[in-house]
Design a protein around this motif. Structure first.
Motif, PDB file in Angstrom:
ATOM      1  N   ALA A 291      -6.263 -10.799 -11.767  1.00 19.39           N
ATOM      2  CA  ALA A 291      -5.960  -9.087 -12.570  1.00 19.39           C
ATOM      3  C   ALA A 291      -6.764  -8.387 -11.717  1.00 19.39           C
ATOM      4  O   ALA A 291      -6.223  -7.299 -11.754  1.00 19.39           O
ATOM      5  N   TYR A 292      -7.596  -8.621 -10.769  1.00 18.09           N
ATOM      6  CA  TYR A 292      -8.318  -7.854  -9.927  1.00 18.09           C
ATOM      7  C   TYR A 292      -7.064  -7.203  -8.861  1.00 18.09           C
ATOM      8  O   TYR A 292      -6.952  -5.947  -8.665  1.00 18.09           O
ATOM      9  N   ALA A 293      -6.197  -7.981  -8.304  1.00 19.31           N
ATOM     10  CA  ALA A 293      -5.046  -7.807  -7.608  1.00 19.31           C
ATOM     11  C   ALA A 293      -4.157  -6.730  -8.216  1.00 19.31           C
ATOM     12  O   ALA A 293      -3.579  -5.809  -7.531  1.00 19.31           O
ATOM     13  N   CYS A 294      -3.838  -7.147  -9.399  1.00 21.47           N
ATOM     14  CA  CYS A 294      -2.842  -6.350 -10.130  1.00 21.47           C
ATOM     15  C   CYS A 294      -3.270  -4.917 -10.324  1.00 21.47           C
ATOM     16  O   CYS A 294      -2.528  -3.876 -10.151  1.00 21.47           O
ATOM     17  N   ASP A 295      -4.600  -4.896 -10.667  1.00 21.37           N
ATOM     18  CA  ASP A 295      -5.318  -3.414 -10.779  1.00 21.37           C
ATOM     19  C   ASP A 295      -5.494  -2.567  -9.538  1.00 21.37           C
ATOM     20  O   ASP A 295      -4.910  -1.750  -9.335  1.00 21.37           O
ATOM     21  N   TYR A 296      -6.041  -3.707  -8.391  1.00 20.85           N
ATOM     22  CA  TYR A 296      -6.296  -2.762  -7.247  1.00 20.85           C
ATOM     23  C   TYR A 296      -4.979  -2.502  -6.355  1.00 20.85           C
ATOM     24  O   TYR A 296      -4.910  -1.384  -5.890  1.00 20.85           O
ATOM     25  N   PHE A 297      -3.849  -3.286  -6.478  1.00 19.07           N
ATOM     26  CA  PHE A 297      -2.639  -2.786  -5.839  1.00 19.07           C
ATOM     27  C   PHE A 297      -1.941  -1.590  -6.266  1.00 19.07           C
ATOM     28  O   PHE A 297      -1.409  -0.823  -5.581  1.00 19.07           O
ATOM     29  N   ALA A 298      -2.285  -1.527  -7.739  1.00 20.51           N
ATOM     30  CA  ALA A 298      -1.589  -0.286  -8.332  1.00 20.51           C
ATOM     31  C   ALA A 298      -2.290   0.946  -7.836  1.00 20.51           C
ATOM     32  O   ALA A 298      -1.661   2.067  -8.047  1.00 20.51           O
ATOM     33  N   THR A 299      -3.353   0.974  -7.354  1.00 21.44           N
ATOM     34  CA  THR A 299      -4.050   2.287  -6.630  1.00 21.44           C
ATOM     35  C   THR A 299      -3.696   2.759  -5.519  1.00 21.44           C
ATOM     36  O   THR A 299      -3.986   3.855  -5.050  1.00 21.44           O
ATOM     37  N   LEU A 300      -2.963   1.873  -4.624  1.00 18.07           N
ATOM     38  CA  LEU A 300      -2.552   2.232  -3.566  1.00 18.07           C
ATOM     39  C   LEU A 300      -1.340   3.194  -3.401  1.00 18.07           C
ATOM     40  O   LEU A 300      -0.462   2.976  -4.352  1.00 18.07           O
ATOM     41  N   THR A 301      -1.326   3.664  -2.274  1.00 20.60           N
ATOM     42  CA  THR A 301      -0.151   4.645  -1.944  1.00 20.60           C
ATOM     43  C   THR A 301       0.262   4.458  -0.547  1.00 20.60           C
ATOM     44  O   THR A 301      -0.624   4.001   0.418  1.00 20.60           O
ATOM     45  N   THR A 302       1.499   4.772   0.020  1.00 16.96           N
ATOM     46  CA  THR A 302       2.076   4.396   1.416  1.00 16.96           C
ATOM     47  C   THR A 302       1.569   6.029   2.043  1.00 16.96           C
ATOM     48  O   THR A 302       0.844   6.633   1.574  1.00 16.96           O
ATOM     49  N   SER A 303       1.631   5.951   3.316  1.00 15.87           N
ATOM     50  CA  SER A 303       1.163   6.997   4.489  1.00 15.87           C
ATOM     51  C   SER A 303       1.901   8.092   3.776  1.00 15.87           C
ATOM     52  O   SER A 303       1.335   9.379   3.933  1.00 15.87           O
ATOM     53  N   ASP A 304       3.103   8.316   3.026  1.00 17.31           N
ATOM     54  CA  ASP A 304       3.850   9.259   2.705  1.00 17.31           C
ATOM     55  C   ASP A 304       3.335   9.741   1.159  1.00 17.31           C
ATOM     56  O   ASP A 304       3.868  10.736   0.539  1.00 17.31           O
ATOM     57  N   GLY A 305       2.604   9.131   0.612  1.00 19.92           N
ATOM     58  CA  GLY A 305       1.952   9.436  -0.867  1.00 19.92           C
ATOM     59  C   GLY A 305       2.728   8.741  -1.806  1.00 19.92           C
ATOM     60  O   GLY A 305       2.261   8.645  -3.093  1.00 19.92           O
ATOM     61  N   THR A 306       3.547   7.758  -1.408  1.00 23.40           N
ATOM     62  CA  THR A 306       4.289   7.142  -2.463  1.00 23.40           C
ATOM     63  C   THR A 306       3.611   6.047  -3.220  1.00 23.40           C
ATOM     64  O   THR A 306       2.859   5.229  -2.532  1.00 23.40           O
ATOM     65  N   PRO A 307       3.529   5.958  -4.443  1.00 27.31           N
ATOM     66  CA  PRO A 307       2.628   4.955  -5.115  1.00 27.31           C
ATOM     67  C   PRO A 307       3.126   3.627  -5.120  1.00 27.31           C
ATOM     68  O   PRO A 307       4.487   3.476  -5.125  1.00 27.31           O
ATOM     69  N   VAL A 308       2.276   2.713  -4.905  1.00 23.84           N
ATOM     70  CA  VAL A 308       2.828   1.173  -4.929  1.00 23.84           C
ATOM     71  C   VAL A 308       3.400   0.891  -6.369  1.00 23.84           C
ATOM     72  O   VAL A 308       4.199   0.164  -6.376  1.00 23.84           O
ATOM     73  N   SER A 309       2.457   1.385  -7.432  1.00 19.82           N
ATOM     74  CA  SER A 309       3.027   0.972  -8.927  1.00 19.82           C
ATOM     75  C   SER A 309       4.102   2.067  -9.123  1.00 19.82           C
ATOM     76  O   SER A 309       3.850   3.337  -8.834  1.00 19.82           O
ATOM     77  N   LEU A 310       5.141   1.609  -9.726  1.00 15.50           N
ATOM     78  CA  LEU A 310       6.316   2.509 -10.019  1.00 15.50           C
ATOM     79  C   LEU A 310       5.910   3.318 -11.129  1.00 15.50           C
ATOM     80  O   LEU A 310       6.370   4.466 -11.378  1.00 15.50           O
ATOM     81  N   ASP A 311       5.148   2.896 -12.200  1.00 15.32           N
ATOM     82  CA  ASP A 311       4.861   3.513 -13.377  1.00 15.32           C
ATOM     83  C   ASP A 311       3.323   3.875 -13.451  1.00 15.32           C
ATOM     84  O   ASP A 311       2.879   4.546 -14.326  1.00 15.32           O
ATOM     85  N   GLY A 312       2.362   3.608 -12.467  1.00 12.58           N
ATOM     86  CA  GLY A 312       0.927   4.212 -12.544  1.00 12.58           C
ATOM     87  C   GLY A 312       0.097   2.946 -13.179  1.00 12.58           C
ATOM     88  O   GLY A 312      -1.082   3.019 -13.281  1.00 12.58           O
ATOM     89  N   LYS A 313       0.731   1.898 -13.779  1.00 14.31           N
ATOM     90  CA  LYS A 313       0.130   0.808 -14.376  1.00 14.31           C
ATOM     91  C   LYS A 313      -0.239  -0.340 -13.317  1.00 14.31           C
ATOM     92  O   LYS A 313       0.297  -0.493 -12.449  1.00 14.31           O
ATOM     93  N   PRO A 314      -1.156  -1.352 -13.927  1.00 14.03           N
ATOM     94  CA  PRO A 314      -1.359  -2.350 -13.027  1.00 14.03           C
ATOM     95  C   PRO A 314       0.078  -3.084 -12.808  1.00 14.03           C
ATOM     96  O   PRO A 314       0.897  -3.226 -13.616  1.00 14.03           O
ATOM     97  N   LEU A 315       0.093  -3.638 -11.553  1.00 14.96           N
ATOM     98  CA  LEU A 315       1.326  -4.417 -11.360  1.00 14.96           C
ATOM     99  C   LEU A 315       1.352  -5.658 -12.334  1.00 14.96           C
ATOM    100  O   LEU A 315       0.312  -6.287 -12.804  1.00 14.96           O
TER     101      LEU A 315
END
Length: 216
Positions: free
Chosen positions: A78-102
């Protein structure tokens, strides 16, 4: 080539903290997002090991208690799902497509559901992963250790070739397609499914996915 889903798994099973569990995962999910901008990144749950597993780390970290491992892995997942969703790439692209936990594929939940049945309450006993479910046993195919046994485990932690892998496959299928697996009749000719075990596995997989509330 673009993918619909990309699944990450086994980040660090034996981490002593949530933070260590996701260590090294940052760069991986960012890399995926950079190269697959429209793919949904999913997390595959690691299931608890079998009772009496000889795995050293399992015994050191969880005292050989599969329930303790299950609870720990569920929290870290559950932590991983939440944490990874907060990350962005170097150009600012969010890891999460919808802003929600993975979202995650609830394989651990499926193992727990199936293990609630007497037929799958097994304990590792050395070279094989099974104990006293003989009243359920029918001629089946052998797993690589030999023996006609019904078990979810191959070596006390990997999924068995027949019932364990079938359970995980149904879990993924239910999640990714939304189709019911309750009446699934698939069998592998090399590793056929015991017909007493089949409805238990089918129901365990479907319940695991439906209970998450994220695949409906």
């Amino acid at each position: 080539m673009g993918y619909d889903y990309i699944v990450v798994a086994n980040i660090i099973n034996y981490s002593d903290s949530n933070e260590n569990f996701v260590r090294y995962g940052d760069d991986l999910v960012k890399y995926i997002r950079e190269h697959q901008p429209t793919a949904e990144i999913l997390i595959h749950q690691t299931w608890a090991y079998e009772n009496n597993s000889p795995d050293v780390k399992f015994n050191e970290m969880y005292g050989g208690d599969r329930d303790a491992m299950y609870k720990s892995m569920k929290e870290k997942n559950a932590y991983a799902c939440d944490y990874f969703a907060t990350l962005t790439t170097s150009d600012g692209t969010p890891v999460s497509l919808d802003g929600k936990p993975l979202r995650y594929l609830p394989s651990a939940e499926a193992f727990e559901n199936a293990s609630a049945s007497d037929i799958f309450k097994t304990s590792h006993s050395g070279g094989s992963s099974w104990n006293t479910v003989h009243n359920y046993l029918q001629p089946d195919t052998t797993d690589e250790q030999g023996g006609n046994y019904i078990t979810l485990y191959r070596d006390s932690y990997h999924a068995s070739h027949h019932h364990g892998r079938y359970l995980v496959a149904l879990t993924w299928y239910r999640a990714l397609t939304g189709k019911s697996v309750l009446e699934n009749t698939y069998t592998n000719t090399r590793y056929p499914i015991n017909e007493i075990a089949r409805p238990i596995i089918n129901a365990a997989a479907q319940k695991a996915v439906d209970d998450t509330g994220i695949w409906n």
